[in-house]
Design a protein around this motif. Structure first.
Motif, PDB file in Angstrom:
ATOM      1  N   PRO A   1      -8.437   5.456 -10.069  1.00 41.74           N
ATOM      2  CA  PRO A   1      -8.107   6.894 -10.118  1.00 41.74           C
ATOM      3  C   PRO A   1      -8.561   7.648  -8.869  1.00 41.74           C
ATOM      4  N   ILE A   2      -9.664   7.210  -8.275  1.00 36.21           N
ATOM      5  CA  ILE A   2     -10.154   7.876  -7.067  1.00 36.21           C
ATOM      6  C   ILE A   2      -9.203   7.615  -5.904  1.00 36.21           C
ATOM      7  N   LEU A   3      -8.655   6.396  -5.818  1.00 32.49           N
ATOM      8  CA  LEU A   3      -7.660   6.105  -4.784  1.00 32.49           C
ATOM      9  C   LEU A   3      -6.444   7.019  -4.928  1.00 32.49           C
ATOM     10  N   CYS A   4      -6.033   7.259  -6.164  1.00 33.07           N
ATOM     11  CA  CYS A   4      -4.877   8.122  -6.415  1.00 33.07           C
ATOM     12  C   CYS A   4      -5.148   9.569  -6.019  1.00 33.07           C
ATOM     13  N   ALA A   5      -6.411   9.948  -5.944  1.00 37.68           N
ATOM     14  CA  ALA A   5      -6.758  11.304  -5.534  1.00 37.68           C
ATOM     15  C   ALA A   5      -6.318  11.584  -4.100  1.00 37.68           C
TER      16      ALA A   5
ATOM     17  N   VAL B   1      -6.786  -3.250  -6.793  1.00 38.30           N
ATOM     18  CA  VAL B   1      -7.092  -2.284  -5.736  1.00 38.30           C
ATOM     19  C   VAL B   1      -6.131  -2.496  -4.560  1.00 38.30           C
ATOM     20  N   SER B   2      -5.874  -3.739  -4.203  1.00 38.50           N
ATOM     21  CA  SER B   2      -4.923  -4.031  -3.118  1.00 38.50           C
ATOM     22  C   SER B   2      -3.511  -3.583  -3.479  1.00 38.50           C
ATOM     23  N   THR B   3      -3.119  -3.800  -4.732  1.00 39.93           N
ATOM     24  CA  THR B   3      -1.787  -3.387  -5.177  1.00 39.93           C
ATOM     25  C   THR B   3      -1.656  -1.873  -5.145  1.00 39.93           C
ATOM     26  N   MET B   4      -2.692  -1.159  -5.592  1.00 41.50           N
ATOM     27  CA  MET B   4      -2.664   0.306  -5.552  1.00 41.50           C
ATOM     28  C   MET B   4      -2.594   0.782  -4.106  1.00 41.50           C
ATOM     29  N   ALA B   5      -3.302   0.119  -3.209  1.00 37.33           N
ATOM     30  CA  ALA B   5      -3.261   0.486  -1.795  1.00 37.33           C
ATOM     31  C   ALA B   5      -1.850   0.297  -1.230  1.00 37.33           C
TER      32      ALA B   5
ATOM     33  N   SER C   1      -0.796   1.755 -12.474  1.00 39.09           N
ATOM     34  CA  SER C   1       0.099   2.495 -11.584  1.00 39.09           C
ATOM     35  C   SER C   1       0.506   3.842 -12.171  1.00 39.09           C
ATOM     36  N   VAL C   2       0.348   4.012 -13.470  1.00 35.53           N
ATOM     37  CA  VAL C   2       0.651   5.296 -14.103  1.00 35.53           C
ATOM     38  C   VAL C   2      -0.274   6.403 -13.575  1.00 35.53           C
ATOM     39  N   LEU C   3      -1.379   6.010 -12.965  1.00 34.68           N
ATOM     40  CA  LEU C   3      -2.349   6.981 -12.445  1.00 34.68           C
ATOM     41  C   LEU C   3      -1.808   7.817 -11.288  1.00 34.68           C
TER      42      LEU C   3
END
Length: 109
Positions: A27-31, A50-54, A95-97
């Motif tokens: 969630p912090i990455l999404c910020a 974390v890599s996928t979110m990046a 990913s919904v984040l």
């Protein structure tokens, strides 16, 4: 259940490094989507989610840089497209984040 039994009659001393938590990092990455200002994070775990979110954030225009010692710098200054790639979204429930920050900043997601 495993046990750790210490014998010897001496008090324990020392330090233990606590690694970052994936469920806190995502969630912090999404910020980074909320602002055009840079965001610098530390203690970000090196995990697949974390890599996928990046990658997902990168496809949207967030610039990311992974540093030493589990640090990460992000900037949402050049947010291009509030559309998430299905190929990445289908691999990660978290990913919904990205929906909330995208709606807040872009008005659509």
């Amino acid at each position: 259940m495993d046990k750790l039994r210490i014998t010897g009659g001496r008090p324990l001393e020392g330090e233990v490094r606590v690694s970052g938590a994936k469920n806190a990092a995502l969630p912090i990455l999404c910020a980074a989507l909320l602002s055009a200002k840079p965001l610098r994070l530390s203690n970000v775990p090196r995990l697949m989610d974390v890599s996928t979110m990046a990658k997902l954030l990168g496809q949207m225009g967030v610039t990311l840089e992974r540093g030493r010692h589990d640090e990460m710098s992000l900037s949402g200054e050049n947010l291009l497209d509030p559309t998430a790639s299905y190929e990445l979204v289908k691999t990660m429930r978290a990913s919904v984040l990205v929906l909330g920050p995208l709606l807040a900043r872009c008005g659509r997601a």
